[in-house]
Motif scaffolding. Structure first.
Motif, PDB file in Angstrom:
ATOM      1  N   HIS A  19       8.231  -6.942   5.037  1.00 16.32           N
ATOM      2  CA  HIS A  19       7.372  -6.082   4.240  1.00 16.32           C
ATOM      3  C   HIS A  19       8.029  -5.873   2.877  1.00 16.32           C
ATOM      4  O   HIS A  19       9.248  -5.710   2.782  1.00 16.32           O
ATOM      5  CB  HIS A  19       7.141  -4.745   4.937  1.00 16.32           C
ATOM      6  CG  HIS A  19       6.176  -4.849   6.083  1.00 16.32           C
ATOM      7  ND1 HIS A  19       5.633  -3.733   6.697  1.00 16.32           N
ATOM      8  CD2 HIS A  19       5.647  -5.918   6.731  1.00 16.32           C
ATOM      9  CE1 HIS A  19       4.810  -4.116   7.662  1.00 16.32           C
ATOM     10  NE2 HIS A  19       4.818  -5.447   7.699  1.00 16.32           N
ATOM     11  N   PHE A  21       8.215  -3.848  -0.872  1.00 16.28           N
ATOM     12  CA  PHE A  21       7.932  -2.583  -1.542  1.00 16.28           C
ATOM     13  C   PHE A  21       8.390  -2.659  -2.995  1.00 16.28           C
ATOM     14  O   PHE A  21       9.385  -3.311  -3.314  1.00 16.28           O
ATOM     15  CB  PHE A  21       8.642  -1.426  -0.840  1.00 16.28           C
ATOM     16  CG  PHE A  21       8.176  -1.196   0.566  1.00 16.28           C
ATOM     17  CD1 PHE A  21       7.155  -0.292   0.834  1.00 16.28           C
ATOM     18  CD2 PHE A  21       8.741  -1.887   1.622  1.00 16.28           C
ATOM     19  CE1 PHE A  21       6.714  -0.085   2.130  1.00 16.28           C
ATOM     20  CE2 PHE A  21       8.302  -1.688   2.927  1.00 16.28           C
ATOM     21  CZ  PHE A  21       7.287  -0.773   3.173  1.00 16.28           C
ATOM     22  N   GLU A  33       3.670  -0.357  -0.991  1.00 13.06           N
ATOM     23  CA  GLU A  33       3.761  -1.693  -0.409  1.00 13.06           C
ATOM     24  C   GLU A  33       3.126  -2.699  -1.368  1.00 13.06           C
ATOM     25  O   GLU A  33       2.182  -2.391  -2.088  1.00 13.06           O
ATOM     26  CB  GLU A  33       3.097  -1.736   0.959  1.00 13.06           C
ATOM     27  CG  GLU A  33       3.544  -2.930   1.781  1.00 13.06           C
ATOM     28  CD  GLU A  33       3.445  -2.697   3.282  1.00 13.06           C
ATOM     29  OE1 GLU A  33       3.872  -3.602   4.032  1.00 13.06           O
ATOM     30  OE2 GLU A  33       2.944  -1.643   3.718  1.00 13.06           O
TER      31      GLU A  33
END
Length: 324
Positions: A19, A21, A33
């Protein structure tokens, strides 16, 4: 299409679960995000560029430098990156008070140490890189940088305003030995030396020596304020073979200016600076140098006085300007 190099962010965090960010631009410290379409290509470059030894390294992706910190966290490998500008920004564009910009720009023919203090991510490297670029454009000459990792694209040739030529060569420390690298730099006879960060006793002591031998040295150090920056370089130097007394003596003779920088705001942050300068003509009497030599860094009154004088457009020292 959303890509890694979109201009609205400079910091990128990739978690072990991949993920991504980036700063959210709405608050001073918040994140959001991020879903770049070219993530796989970028992530593959991150992994291929890691040499298995150095957790800090640089990559170039689509013409942009990225400073990378690879960390093994509880759940796996994460990457924290800072995207650097494609070009070193003009000193005037950084948001510094115009009086400070003009004074710093005037020091290109002086010798000594200009030290940038601040926290991680406070823009220290951007500032000293912009300042080095300013000197090369104004005065020409040979600049030698020692950085780990490389951050700003400084390497190359500059056409100076005075009709001369400026050259910059960016290098990395030899076998992670900053002291040996600085001694090697001196043998190349540079006019300017930029040390990306003072982080070892050898780097601190060699910077102090270079600053007293006719060079203009620029470097950064982690510090909470101007006084803390001065104290930090002495502590680094005296943690090695140099005595604290000698470190203070060299610092008093070699210091040219200390700037502490913080960034505030959300989105496009602006710098807040505190500064202290020493008389660039070392044969003249100077309160700053005298106080530093004692080792008692009671400089708050001097800092306040200098900041007031410069903000009012008054000269810092009662001397003729150094040669531009």
């Amino acid at each position: 299409m959303v890509r890694i190099n979109d201009d609205f962010h400079s910091d990128i965090f990739i978690m072990p679960d991949k993920h991504v960010f980036v700063p959210d631009t709405k608050s001073e410290n918040g994140l959001q995000e991020f879903y770049p379409d070219d993530f796989n290509e970028f992530y593959d470059l991150l992994q291929r560029s890691y040499d298995g030894a150095n957790s800090s390294y640089s990559i170039v992706y689509e013409g942009y430098f990225f400073r990378v910190e690879r960390t093994v966290s509880m759940y796996g490998v994460m990457f924290c990156m800072r995207k650097m500008p494609k070009k070193v920004p003009d000193l005037m564009s950084l948001g510094y008070p115009i009086q400070v910009v003009n004074y710093l720009s005037s020091l290109g023919n002086a010798s000594g140490l200009i030290l940038l203090g601040g926290a991680t991510g406070s823009g220290k490297t951007t500032t000293i890189s912009s300042l080095l670029r300013e000197y090369l454009i104004r005065n020409g000459g040979f600049a030698y940088t020692i950085e780990d990792p490389f951050e700003m694209p400084l390497d190359g040739e500059y056409k100076a305003l005075n009709g001369s030529i400026g050259l910059c060569k960016q290098t990395q420390p030899i076998n992670d030995d900053w002291g040996a690298s600085l001694r090697s730099a001196l043998r190349s006879r540079p006019r300017y030396i930029m040390v990306g960060e003072i982080r070892t006793p050898e780097a601190a002591s060699e910077c102090l020596r270079a600053a007293t031998s006719g060079h203009l040295v620029l470097s950064t150090i982690h510090a909470n304020n101007v006084t803390d920056a001065l104290d930090a370089i002495v502590k680094h130097a005296s943690a090695g073979e140099m005595s604290e007394e000698l470190a203070f003596d060299l610092l008093s003779r070699g210091i040219l200016g200390v700037i502490h920088q913080t960034l505030i705001g959300s989105g496009q942050k602006r710098p807040v600076v505190q500064y202290l300068f020493a008389n660039p003509i070392t044969t003249q009497g100077d309160q700053t140098r005298n106080i530093i030599k004692t080792g008692n860094l009671n400089l708050s009154t001097t800092i306040e006085m200098q900041m007031t004088r410069l903000a009012q457009g008054r000269p810092l020292f009662e001397i003729a300007d150094i040669k531009k």
